[in-house]
Scaffold this motif. Sequence first.
Motif, mmCIF file in Angstrom:
data_model
loop_
_atom_site.group_PDB
_atom_site.id
_atom_site.type_symbol
_atom_site.label_atom_id
_atom_site.label_comp_id
_atom_site.label_asym_id
_atom_site.label_seq_id
_atom_site.Cartn_x
_atom_site.Cartn_y
_atom_site.Cartn_z
ATOM 1 N N SER A 165 10.869 5.877 -10.594
ATOM 2 C CA SER A 165 9.595 6.080 -11.041
ATOM 3 C C SER A 165 8.575 5.014 -10.904
ATOM 4 O O SER A 165 7.422 5.138 -10.997
ATOM 5 C CB SER A 165 9.841 6.073 -12.811
ATOM 6 N N VAL A 166 8.803 4.124 -9.985
ATOM 7 C CA VAL A 166 7.989 3.147 -9.653
ATOM 8 C C VAL A 166 6.927 3.666 -8.631
ATOM 9 O O VAL A 166 5.807 3.194 -8.382
ATOM 10 C CB VAL A 166 8.748 1.852 -8.738
ATOM 11 N N PHE A 167 7.418 4.621 -7.874
ATOM 12 C CA PHE A 167 6.287 5.426 -7.047
ATOM 13 C C PHE A 167 5.187 5.998 -7.663
ATOM 14 O O PHE A 167 4.187 5.956 -6.870
ATOM 15 C CB PHE A 167 7.227 6.356 -6.230
ATOM 16 N N GLY A 168 5.212 6.392 -8.882
ATOM 17 C CA GLY A 168 4.156 6.870 -9.483
ATOM 18 C C GLY A 168 2.904 6.045 -9.899
ATOM 19 O O GLY A 168 1.783 6.371 -9.923
ATOM 20 N N GLY A 169 3.327 4.776 -9.681
ATOM 21 C CA GLY A 169 2.337 3.515 -9.828
ATOM 22 C C GLY A 169 1.665 3.093 -8.736
ATOM 23 O O GLY A 169 0.559 2.429 -8.728
ATOM 24 N N LEU A 170 2.443 3.282 -7.421
ATOM 25 C CA LEU A 170 1.705 2.994 -6.041
ATOM 26 C C LEU A 170 0.474 3.432 -5.829
ATOM 27 O O LEU A 170 0.520 4.695 -5.804
ATOM 28 C CB LEU A 170 3.029 3.041 -5.041
ATOM 29 N N PRO A 171 -0.530 2.739 -5.720
ATOM 30 C CA PRO A 171 -1.523 3.461 -4.967
ATOM 31 C C PRO A 171 -1.468 4.073 -4.034
ATOM 32 O O PRO A 171 -0.825 3.876 -3.013
ATOM 33 C CB PRO A 171 -2.641 1.905 -4.930
ATOM 34 N N VAL A 172 -2.498 5.208 -3.977
ATOM 35 C CA VAL A 172 -2.349 6.270 -2.787
ATOM 36 C C VAL A 172 -3.589 5.923 -1.832
ATOM 37 O O VAL A 172 -4.688 5.730 -2.371
ATOM 38 C CB VAL A 172 -2.541 7.568 -3.281
ATOM 39 N N ALA A 173 -3.379 5.651 -0.536
ATOM 40 C CA ALA A 173 -4.180 5.066 0.337
ATOM 41 C C ALA A 173 -5.583 6.527 0.249
ATOM 42 O O ALA A 173 -5.236 7.610 0.407
ATOM 43 C CB ALA A 173 -3.696 5.355 1.892
ATOM 44 N N GLY A 174 -6.605 5.673 0.089
ATOM 45 C CA GLY A 174 -7.796 6.589 0.147
ATOM 46 C C GLY A 174 -7.958 7.349 -1.008
ATOM 47 O O GLY A 174 -9.125 8.003 -1.065
ATOM 48 N N TRP A 175 -7.420 6.877 -2.177
ATOM 49 C CA TRP A 175 -7.611 7.844 -3.322
ATOM 50 C C TRP A 175 -7.528 7.089 -4.605
ATOM 51 O O TRP A 175 -8.185 7.136 -5.298
ATOM 52 C CB TRP A 175 -6.437 8.740 -3.514
ATOM 53 N N SER A 176 -6.621 6.128 -4.763
ATOM 54 C CA SER A 176 -6.395 5.178 -5.972
ATOM 55 C C SER A 176 -6.082 3.730 -6.026
ATOM 56 O O SER A 176 -5.681 3.338 -5.110
ATOM 57 C CB SER A 176 -5.380 6.018 -6.976
ATOM 58 N N GLY A 177 -6.276 3.032 -6.982
ATOM 59 C CA GLY A 177 -5.957 1.916 -7.125
ATOM 60 C C GLY A 177 -6.523 0.727 -6.039
ATOM 61 O O GLY A 177 -7.871 1.058 -5.784
ATOM 62 N N THR A 178 -5.828 -0.135 -5.575
ATOM 63 C CA THR A 178 -6.170 -1.046 -4.767
ATOM 64 C C THR A 178 -6.536 -0.425 -3.475
ATOM 65 O O THR A 178 -7.222 -1.145 -2.418
ATOM 66 C CB THR A 178 -5.295 -2.251 -4.550
ATOM 67 N N LEU A 179 -6.127 0.861 -3.081
ATOM 68 C CA LEU A 179 -6.240 1.592 -1.845
ATOM 69 C C LEU A 179 -7.283 2.681 -1.882
ATOM 70 O O LEU A 179 -7.588 3.302 -0.781
ATOM 71 C CB LEU A 179 -4.903 2.251 -1.203
ATOM 72 N N ARG A 180 -8.082 2.682 -2.913
ATOM 73 C CA ARG A 180 -9.143 3.644 -3.038
ATOM 74 C C ARG A 180 -9.977 3.699 -2.178
ATOM 75 O O ARG A 180 -10.471 4.529 -1.367
ATOM 76 C CB ARG A 180 -9.741 3.503 -4.541
ATOM 77 N N GLU A 181 -10.724 2.458 -1.879
ATOM 78 C CA GLU A 181 -11.618 2.210 -0.653
ATOM 79 C C GLU A 181 -11.074 1.800 0.615
ATOM 80 O O GLU A 181 -11.973 1.434 1.582
ATOM 81 C CB GLU A 181 -12.526 0.885 -1.060
#
Length: 194
Positions: free
Chosen positions: A105-121
């Motif tokens: 379930s840890v994978f659901g929280g990892l930011p997605v490149a170009g999309w969410s969290g610290t990888l959004r930008e």
Amino acid sequence: MSPGTELGRIESPPMIRMVDLMLGASDNIVAEALARQVALARQQPASFVGAATAVTAELADLGLTADGLRLVDGSGLSRDNRIPPVVLTRALALAGSGRRPELASVFGGLPVAGWSGTLRERYVAGSGSAAGAGVIRAKTGTLNGVHAISGVLTTVDGRLLAFAIMGDRVPVGPEQAQPKLDRIATAMAGCGCR
């Protein structure tokens, strides 16, 4: 009102939601609080030392220790922490292996490149790493002179890879170091790695 009457109740989100929040926002305060929860679960004091001791013991129980591993806090802010990349990649590989399904379930929280969290930008058009958008999920880490990214990615041939890329004593700021880390991860995603 009689003594002992409940006046209100507040419940924390489930632990995995707290992990998701910590990973997505790279929230150091939540990371420290989670480490202290591990300490309490292992009958250690809810302190920096207790958390570091408990998390290290948990990693050992999972078979995830390595030479050079040293934790002194749960937030990752201490310059005295030492986490070899192999510990991170082994943890991610274990989470994805199916041998410990509670870790997946840890994978659901990892930011997605170009999309969410610290990888959004990051991983956006013109960045030199846009091909990694959507195929890289990763946790970032940044201190002065230290930059890291670790997570999972899907290669062009559909293979799932765990990775950890770290730069220590980096003489440049995040605006220069982070794009380089992103290009390395994108290059791995672009290979037919076998």
